[in-house]
Design a protein around this motif. Structure first.
Motif, PDB file in Angstrom:
ATOM      1  N   MET A   1       0.812  -1.094  -0.257  1.00 50.90           N
ATOM      2  CA  MET A   1      -0.025  -0.076   0.075  1.00 50.90           C
ATOM      3  C   MET A   1       0.776   1.220   0.173  1.00 50.90           C
ATOM      4  O   MET A   1       0.465   2.386  -0.756  1.00 50.90           O
ATOM      5  N   GLY A   2       1.793   1.073   0.895  1.00 44.94           N
ATOM      6  CA  GLY A   2       2.887   2.207   0.600  1.00 44.94           C
ATOM      7  C   GLY A   2       3.562   2.545  -0.758  1.00 44.94           C
ATOM      8  O   GLY A   2       3.616   3.770  -0.983  1.00 44.94           O
ATOM      9  N   LEU A   3       4.015   1.575  -1.166  1.00 45.90           N
ATOM     10  CA  LEU A   3       4.618   1.541  -2.614  1.00 45.90           C
ATOM     11  C   LEU A   3       3.606   2.153  -3.633  1.00 45.90           C
ATOM     12  O   LEU A   3       3.978   2.875  -4.364  1.00 45.90           O
ATOM     13  N   SER A   4       2.087   1.881  -3.306  1.00 46.07           N
ATOM     14  CA  SER A   4       1.269   2.412  -4.467  1.00 46.07           C
ATOM     15  C   SER A   4       1.022   3.704  -4.159  1.00 46.07           C
ATOM     16  O   SER A   4       0.986   4.761  -4.999  1.00 46.07           O
ATOM     17  N   LEU A   5       0.926   4.072  -3.002  1.00 33.75           N
ATOM     18  CA  LEU A   5       0.641   5.554  -2.716  1.00 33.75           C
ATOM     19  C   LEU A   5       2.083   6.491  -3.193  1.00 33.75           C
ATOM     20  O   LEU A   5       1.899   7.423  -3.713  1.00 33.75           O
ATOM     21  N   LEU A   6       3.263   5.921  -2.861  1.00 35.19           N
ATOM     22  CA  LEU A   6       4.484   6.668  -3.276  1.00 35.19           C
ATOM     23  C   LEU A   6       4.430   6.685  -4.644  1.00 35.19           C
ATOM     24  O   LEU A   6       4.662   8.120  -5.389  1.00 35.19           O
ATOM     25  N   PHE A   7       4.196   5.705  -5.489  1.00 38.38           N
ATOM     26  CA  PHE A   7       4.245   5.688  -7.046  1.00 38.38           C
ATOM     27  C   PHE A   7       2.908   6.839  -7.365  1.00 38.38           C
ATOM     28  O   PHE A   7       3.307   7.308  -8.451  1.00 38.38           O
ATOM     29  N   LEU A   8       1.969   6.814  -6.832  1.00 36.25           N
ATOM     30  CA  LEU A   8       0.745   7.508  -7.314  1.00 36.25           C
ATOM     31  C   LEU A   8       1.289   8.997  -7.158  1.00 36.25           C
ATOM     32  O   LEU A   8       0.817  10.031  -8.004  1.00 36.25           O
TER      33      LEU A   8
ATOM     34  N   VAL B   1      -8.106  -2.880   5.397  1.00 35.53           N
ATOM     35  CA  VAL B   1      -8.926  -3.572   4.681  1.00 35.53           C
ATOM     36  C   VAL B   1      -9.983  -2.956   4.133  1.00 35.53           C
ATOM     37  O   VAL B   1     -10.191  -3.102   2.754  1.00 35.53           O
ATOM     38  N   LEU B   2     -10.537  -1.911   4.763  1.00 35.32           N
ATOM     39  CA  LEU B   2     -11.662  -1.217   3.869  1.00 35.32           C
ATOM     40  C   LEU B   2     -11.224  -0.280   2.860  1.00 35.32           C
ATOM     41  O   LEU B   2     -11.779  -0.311   1.860  1.00 35.32           O
ATOM     42  N   PHE B   3      -9.906   0.033   3.088  1.00 33.00           N
ATOM     43  CA  PHE B   3      -9.222   0.885   2.191  1.00 33.00           C
ATOM     44  C   PHE B   3      -8.772   0.099   0.962  1.00 33.00           C
ATOM     45  O   PHE B   3      -9.031   0.741  -0.446  1.00 33.00           O
ATOM     46  N   VAL B   4      -8.243  -0.953   1.277  1.00 26.43           N
ATOM     47  CA  VAL B   4      -7.857  -1.804   0.158  1.00 26.43           C
ATOM     48  C   VAL B   4      -8.947  -2.211  -0.721  1.00 26.43           C
ATOM     49  O   VAL B   4      -9.182  -2.199  -2.018  1.00 26.43           O
ATOM     50  N   GLY B   5     -10.183  -2.494  -0.064  1.00 24.82           N
ATOM     51  CA  GLY B   5     -11.498  -2.829  -0.580  1.00 24.82           C
ATOM     52  C   GLY B   5     -11.953  -1.788  -1.624  1.00 24.82           C
ATOM     53  O   GLY B   5     -12.409  -2.010  -2.771  1.00 24.82           O
ATOM     54  N   PHE B   6     -11.975  -0.537  -0.967  1.00 24.06           N
ATOM     55  CA  PHE B   6     -12.182   0.545  -1.929  1.00 24.06           C
ATOM     56  C   PHE B   6     -11.443   0.739  -3.017  1.00 24.06           C
ATOM     57  O   PHE B   6     -11.858   1.233  -4.095  1.00 24.06           O
ATOM     58  N   LEU B   7     -10.310   0.576  -2.778  1.00 23.03           N
ATOM     59  CA  LEU B   7      -9.216   0.691  -3.931  1.00 23.03           C
ATOM     60  C   LEU B   7      -9.421  -0.201  -4.890  1.00 23.03           C
ATOM     61  O   LEU B   7      -9.416  -0.062  -6.343  1.00 23.03           O
ATOM     62  N   ALA B   8      -9.663  -1.547  -4.500  1.00 22.37           N
ATOM     63  CA  ALA B   8      -9.862  -2.655  -5.669  1.00 22.37           C
ATOM     64  C   ALA B   8     -11.159  -2.329  -6.520  1.00 22.37           C
ATOM     65  O   ALA B   8     -11.176  -2.357  -7.469  1.00 22.37           O
ATOM     66  N   VAL B   9     -12.174  -1.926  -5.672  1.00 22.42           N
ATOM     67  CA  VAL B   9     -13.530  -1.436  -6.386  1.00 22.42           C
ATOM     68  C   VAL B   9     -13.233  -0.432  -7.359  1.00 22.42           C
ATOM     69  O   VAL B   9     -13.774  -0.175  -8.611  1.00 22.42           O
ATOM     70  N   CYS B  10     -12.389   0.664  -7.011  1.00 20.49           N
ATOM     71  CA  CYS B  10     -12.208   1.727  -8.047  1.00 20.49           C
ATOM     72  C   CYS B  10     -11.417   1.342  -9.121  1.00 20.49           C
ATOM     73  O   CYS B  10     -11.696   1.761 -10.412  1.00 20.49           O
TER      74      CYS B  10
END
Length: 208
Positions: free
Chosen positions: A1-8, A61-70
């Motif tokens: 998750m940290g790598l994803s946010l850094l990349f974005l 977990v909720l944040f990952v689920g939201f990101l997956a739906v997006c």
């Protein structure tokens, strides 16, 4: 998750200097977010195997689920080709262009003028002396000025017996997201002794 946010975050920062092309090109690699999240969970699970219980943070977990739906929504929009439609709606500007003008004398024996259009509410009829008929106006669209052949199809005339028809065509538009009016504004200067009927393509009379 940290790598994803850094990349974005790095991607958005670079796009500020290099333009939106960098952002659009990199968006093609957005499935890497799923790969990074999956690797994180797999490695974390293997690391804690046999070393006690592993706990998941509910908020994460909720944040990952939201990101997956997006991501799934974005994948569906991209596969349907709607990203170009959305970009068109956001960046388009509506402009007015002159409609091809028609002018001529009313043919002998004609007593009725029928003006037909898909949206006839932008048609104004003025009465004039003499026997000359004038049709002119403008059309508005966010697609830019139409080609000459397309403009010709916007205004067509035809005589059938004692009736003279002025048929106004439709302006091309996007089928999904189109917030522009794409409207015709037409003025018809008709002789006072000529019966004028304005109707839509379904035969509903607007003015008589």
């Amino acid at each position: 998750m940290g790598l994803s946010l850094l990349f974005l975050g790095a991607l958005i920062m670079v796009s500020q200097w290099k333009g939106a092309d960098v952002f659009e090109t990199t968006l093609a690699w957005w499935p890497l977010i799923f790969i990074l999240l999956g690797l994180e969970i797999v490695i974390y699970t293997l690391w804690f195997r046999g070393k006690g219980k592993m706990y998941y943070d509910v908020l994460s977990v909720l944040f990952v689920g939201f990101l997956a739906v997006c991501c799934l929504v974005f994948a569906g929009v991209s596969s349907l080709g709607l990203t170009q439609e959305l970009r068109h709606v956001i960046s388009s500007t509506e402009e007015n262009y002159s409609l091809p003008e028609w002018k001529g004398n009313v043919p002998q024996g004609v007593g009725t003028l029928i003006i037909q259009a898909a949206e006839p509410y932008g048609i104004m009829v003025d009465r004039t002396a003499g026997n000359e008929l004038n049709v002119f106006g403008s059309y508005s669209t966010a697609e830019g000025q139409l080609k000459q052949e397309q403009e010709k199809r916007l205004l067509q005339t035809k005589q059938v017996g004692d009736t003279f028809y002025v048929i106004l065509g439709d302006i091309p538009r996007h089928l999904v997201f189109d917030n522009s009016r794409n409207a015709l504004n037409v003025t018809v200067a008709a002789p006072v002794n000529l019966k004028v009927i304005v109707r839509d393509n379904y035969g509903n009379v607007v003015t008589r």
